[in-house]
Design a protein around this motif. Sequence first.
Motif, PDB file in Angstrom:
ATOM      1  N   TYR B  48       0.972  -1.123  -0.140  1.00  8.24           N
ATOM      2  CA  TYR B  48      -0.081   0.052   0.080  1.00  8.24           C
ATOM      3  C   TYR B  48       0.860   1.078   0.017  1.00  8.24           C
ATOM      4  O   TYR B  48       2.154   1.178   0.395  1.00  8.24           O
ATOM      5  N   GLN B  51      -0.292   6.108   4.007  1.00 13.08           N
ATOM      6  CA  GLN B  51      -1.665   6.301   4.472  1.00 13.08           C
ATOM      7  C   GLN B  51      -2.108   7.733   4.268  1.00 13.08           C
ATOM      8  O   GLN B  51      -3.204   7.887   4.041  1.00 13.08           O
ATOM      9  N   GLU B  57      -4.344   3.244  -4.047  1.00 11.85           N
ATOM     10  CA  GLU B  57      -4.153   2.068  -4.782  1.00 11.85           C
ATOM     11  C   GLU B  57      -2.883   1.176  -4.292  1.00 11.85           C
ATOM     12  O   GLU B  57      -1.883   1.837  -4.344  1.00 11.85           O
ATOM     13  N   PRO B  58      -3.039   0.008  -4.059  1.00 13.33           N
ATOM     14  CA  PRO B  58      -1.805  -0.760  -3.843  1.00 13.33           C
ATOM     15  C   PRO B  58      -1.117  -1.281  -5.022  1.00 13.33           C
ATOM     16  O   PRO B  58      -1.524  -1.416  -6.199  1.00 13.33           O
ATOM     17  N   HIS B 121      -7.813   7.006  10.167  1.00 13.86           N
ATOM     18  CA  HIS B 121      -7.381   7.432   8.901  1.00 13.86           C
ATOM     19  C   HIS B 121      -6.607   6.312   8.028  1.00 13.86           C
ATOM     20  O   HIS B 121      -7.096   6.093   6.841  1.00 13.86           O
ATOM     21  N   GLU B 122      -5.949   5.482   8.786  1.00 16.59           N
ATOM     22  CA  GLU B 122      -5.605   4.230   8.099  1.00 16.59           C
ATOM     23  C   GLU B 122      -6.663   3.438   7.624  1.00 16.59           C
ATOM     24  O   GLU B 122      -6.440   2.917   6.416  1.00 16.59           O
ATOM     25  N   ILE B 123      -7.562   3.117   8.209  1.00 19.25           N
ATOM     26  CA  ILE B 123      -8.899   2.463   7.715  1.00 19.25           C
ATOM     27  C   ILE B 123      -9.561   3.104   6.952  1.00 19.25           C
ATOM     28  O   ILE B 123      -9.791   2.562   5.830  1.00 19.25           O
ATOM     29  N   MET B 124      -9.691   4.434   6.841  1.00 16.01           N
ATOM     30  CA  MET B 124     -10.395   5.071   5.958  1.00 16.01           C
ATOM     31  C   MET B 124      -9.494   5.101   4.528  1.00 16.01           C
ATOM     32  O   MET B 124     -10.002   5.190   3.508  1.00 16.01           O
ATOM     33  N   ALA B 125      -8.304   5.174   4.714  1.00 17.45           N
ATOM     34  CA  ALA B 125      -7.437   5.252   3.506  1.00 17.45           C
ATOM     35  C   ALA B 125      -7.735   4.243   2.507  1.00 17.45           C
ATOM     36  O   ALA B 125      -7.565   4.264   1.448  1.00 17.45           O
ATOM     37  N   GLY B 126      -8.219   3.023   3.061  1.00 20.20           N
ATOM     38  CA  GLY B 126      -8.440   1.977   2.270  1.00 20.20           C
ATOM     39  C   GLY B 126      -9.414   1.909   1.368  1.00 20.20           C
ATOM     40  O   GLY B 126      -9.912   1.275   0.775  1.00 20.20           O
ATOM     41  N   GLY B 127     -10.221   3.218   1.671  1.00 24.14           N
ATOM     42  CA  GLY B 127     -11.424   3.469   0.808  1.00 24.14           C
ATOM     43  C   GLY B 127     -12.859   2.700   1.395  1.00 24.14           C
ATOM     44  O   GLY B 127     -13.961   2.823   0.910  1.00 24.14           O
ATOM     45  N   ARG B 128     -12.549   1.962   2.573  1.00 19.77           N
ATOM     46  CA  ARG B 128     -13.658   1.265   2.863  1.00 19.77           C
ATOM     47  C   ARG B 128     -14.715   2.216   3.637  1.00 19.77           C
ATOM     48  O   ARG B 128     -14.125   3.180   4.462  1.00 19.77           O
ATOM     49  N   ILE B 129     -16.084   1.880   3.440  1.00 22.53           N
ATOM     50  CA  ILE B 129     -16.758   2.632   4.344  1.00 22.53           C
ATOM     51  C   ILE B 129     -17.760   1.649   5.391  1.00 22.53           C
ATOM     52  O   ILE B 129     -18.058   0.824   4.767  1.00 22.53           O
TER      53      ILE B 129
END
Lengths: 161, 161
Positions: B48, B51, B57-58, B121-129
């Motif tokens: 990845y 962050q 995108e990884p 933020h790390e979680i959000m950065a993955g694009g997950r909602i």
Amino acid sequence: MGRKKVKLAWITNDATRRTTFEKRKKGLVKKVSELATLCGVEACLVVYGPQDAVEAEPEVWPSPAETARVATRFNSMPEMYRWRKMTDQEDFLRQRVAKLQDQLRRQDRESRELEVSLFAHEIMAGGRILDDADLNDAMGLMQMIDLKLKQPNPLKIQNMS
Amino acid sequence: MGRKKVKLAWITNDATRRTTFEKRKKGLVKKVSELATLCGVEACLVVYGPQDAVEAEPEVWPSPAETARVATRFNSMPEMYRWRKMTDQEDFLRQRVAKLQDQLRRQDRESRELEVSLFAHEIMAGGRILDDADLNDAMGLMQMIDLKLKQPNPLKIQNMS
DNA sequence: GCACCTATCTATAATTC
DNA sequence: TGAATTATAGATAGGTG
């Protein structure tokens, strides 16, 4: 990186191939961990042994739990390449985080980055007892998640898993 | 591998870190592909980006589809089987974590808030909602943390995902 | 910032013990 | 068979335009 230049093709000699495999696998794990440390990014590596090997256990970095998490995160984003657009909310969050990160850098950048890394790793790995301070971290995170949940979300993405 | 020996620690300089990240990521992908070719084994790599990067995108090798397949194969393995060979990496992680824990304890309340934000933020950065299911998972996680807090250290690794 | 350069540092192929 | 050793190919840190 050796006495001779190696042709990029399947190594036919069994002994040589096995030796090369072990050496390069080890080097690869080191490289991945270095990248994660030096650049503070998430990464994972999975290397399966030869098909004919009895022990079919893969070499994994970082821990399986962490890897599973990253892998799951990957698998759950079938449309991952469209994440360019973000909601106002996400934008706001990113701005806030950016500001916070600036503060971070001014204070004690190194240790702080490590702390975040630690927290994430520990929570996911679940390998030790968390103390009260950690619990506070987790609680804070939960509140944030909860808050986000209760706000309207115009860009709902389906999770495949 | 350059003009100077590099300390194995988070690179504080933004430009340098980014350059190093790109260079090493590229080298890593090459290495993984070489290992797969030379030794005829399955392997996958997911890296990845930072962050704080907008594009989450990884970098993935081999193709995303192939990686998903390998990752799925990994995730479908029985738990104990997976854990067996991770001693080295686990020890490595634990050592690092122990050191980091020390630093963690010295943090004041304000910095904790920042950490939580970054973690979020790390979680959000993955694009997950996050949806309800995610919240339930998180709640389960919290319960588990709470449990661990109240029990003697079992030194047992558990999978939380 | 980005592409290229090259002095150095690393990884490792072949070899030896 | 495997753990060192050694010579080189390869990766890359810092510099340049």
